[in-house]
Enzyme design. Sequence first.
Site, PDB file in Angstrom:
ATOM      1  N   ASP A  49      95.563 -35.003-112.234  1.00  0.00           N
ATOM      2  CA  ASP A  49      96.281 -34.116-111.049  1.00  0.00           C
ATOM      3  C   ASP A  49      94.619 -33.398-109.892  1.00  0.00           C
ATOM      4  O   ASP A  49      94.851 -32.972-108.977  1.00  0.00           O
ATOM      5  CB  ASP A  49      97.801 -32.973-111.075  1.00  0.00           C
ATOM      6  CG  ASP A  49      96.531 -32.217-112.493  1.00  0.00           C
ATOM      7  OD1 ASP A  49      94.990 -32.469-113.122  1.00  0.00           O
ATOM      8  OD2 ASP A  49      97.057 -31.027-112.582  1.00  0.00           O
ATOM      9  N   ASP A  88      99.662 -38.187-114.905  1.00  0.00           N
ATOM     10  CA  ASP A  88      99.443 -36.271-115.573  1.00  0.00           C
ATOM     11  C   ASP A  88     101.066 -35.645-113.915  1.00  0.00           C
ATOM     12  O   ASP A  88     101.002 -35.793-113.676  1.00  0.00           O
ATOM     13  CB  ASP A  88      98.092 -35.896-114.093  1.00  0.00           C
ATOM     14  CG  ASP A  88      97.008 -35.154-115.092  1.00  0.00           C
ATOM     15  OD1 ASP A  88      97.900 -34.702-116.357  1.00  0.00           O
ATOM     16  OD2 ASP A  88      96.273 -34.346-114.678  1.00  0.00           O
ATOM     17  N   GLU A 120     100.086 -30.406-119.211  1.00  0.00           N
ATOM     18  CA  GLU A 120      99.097 -29.247-119.888  1.00  0.00           C
ATOM     19  C   GLU A 120      99.794 -27.760-120.840  1.00  0.00           C
ATOM     20  O   GLU A 120     100.593 -27.849-120.318  1.00  0.00           O
ATOM     21  CB  GLU A 120      97.850 -28.721-118.884  1.00  0.00           C
ATOM     22  CG  GLU A 120      97.271 -29.634-117.987  1.00  0.00           C
ATOM     23  CD  GLU A 120      96.535 -28.521-116.516  1.00  0.00           C
ATOM     24  OE1 GLU A 120      96.541 -27.592-117.136  1.00  0.00           O
ATOM     25  OE2 GLU A 120      96.011 -29.368-116.770  1.00  0.00           O
ATOM     26  N   GLU A 187      89.973 -30.101-123.076  1.00  0.00           N
ATOM     27  CA  GLU A 187      88.552 -30.243-122.089  1.00  0.00           C
ATOM     28  C   GLU A 187      88.070 -28.508-122.311  1.00  0.00           C
ATOM     29  O   GLU A 187      88.850 -27.464-122.717  1.00  0.00           O
ATOM     30  CB  GLU A 187      90.087 -29.562-120.399  1.00  0.00           C
ATOM     31  CG  GLU A 187      89.042 -29.823-119.880  1.00  0.00           C
ATOM     32  CD  GLU A 187      89.656 -30.359-118.027  1.00  0.00           C
ATOM     33  OE1 GLU A 187      90.524 -30.603-117.694  1.00  0.00           O
ATOM     34  OE2 GLU A 187      88.609 -30.056-117.408  1.00  0.00           O
TER      35      GLU A 187
HETATM   36  O1  KIV Z   1      92.972 -34.475-113.672  1.00  0.00           O
HETATM   37  C1  KIV Z   1      92.217 -34.619-114.812  1.00  0.00           C
HETATM   38  O2  KIV Z   1      91.733 -35.546-114.454  1.00  0.00           O
HETATM   39  C2  KIV Z   1      92.046 -33.915-116.109  1.00  0.00           C
HETATM   40  C3  KIV Z   1      91.177 -34.829-116.811  1.00  0.00           C
HETATM   41  C4  KIV Z   1      90.316 -34.079-116.728  1.00  0.00           C
HETATM   42  C5  KIV Z   1      91.210 -34.685-118.191  1.00  0.00           C
HETATM   43  O3  KIV Z   1      93.098 -33.766-116.655  1.00  0.00           O
END
Ligand code: KIV
Length: 274
Positions: A49, A88, A120, A187
Amino acid sequence: MSAVVHTRRVTVPEIRAHKNAKPIVCLTCYHAHTARLLDEHVDLMLVGDSVGMVMHGMENTLGVTLDMMILHGQAVMRGSKRALIVVDMPFGSYEESPQVAFRNVARVIQETGCTAVKMEGGARIAETIRYLTSRGIPVMGHIGLTPQMIQVLGGFRTQGRTEAEWPAIEADAQAVADAGAFALVLEGMAEPLAAKITRDIAIPTVGIGASADCDGQILVMEDMLGLNPNPAKFVREYASLGRDIEAAVKAYAADVRARRFPGAENVYAMKKAV
Ligand code: KIV
């Protein structure tokens, strides 16, 4: 029999088998051309995302919608045939209940054809991860600095800087692993904590600004290509595409202004001469 030619993608069990083994190579990807270029060289592409900030100029990821994720997921699927593709789940699409999450995840999988989704959160979404994985949906977890919580965290700050913060973060990692996630993104996390979690949980960890000891690494592709004017401190740049693009556009503008440009008549004249 189907007339479609099926290609063999990296599978979820193959990613899991990287635990304590060969590091997993991951990059974010949002569009078809770059998916084609990455495909042979990475194990996993994440349609993150972060697309909202990187490609749409948003200030954070909170404005990213399910439709945006599906559109970019479709592009990456069309451009690739080998890497495992993870899409995501954006803010607001999975937090409410396991049932709402299932409905939205099913839409992402049906409309993109991706293999897995990422979401997340730790203990607070463990029930949702269990609900999804027990219904056949591979889930990648994401803890530490979780950008969808930016307003609560108060900024993009490394997590686990004091040892007092560690137990809660370790409990999040364990909850996600126990719920059935096949891998876990760590992260923006203090290095010794990320290394400890990697040792302690049974699923592979994928670090970004975390630890070299993680079972794999991920970067935002545009960051590692040098397209971000303000990359995070941990980002290693492997190219300077930002500078290259500016130089190319400058050269193009000079050619156009000097009328140094092959026009249609030249092509016509060449064809006539043959
Ligand atoms: O959205 C994204 O790019 C991520 C990565 C940084 C792991 O979640």
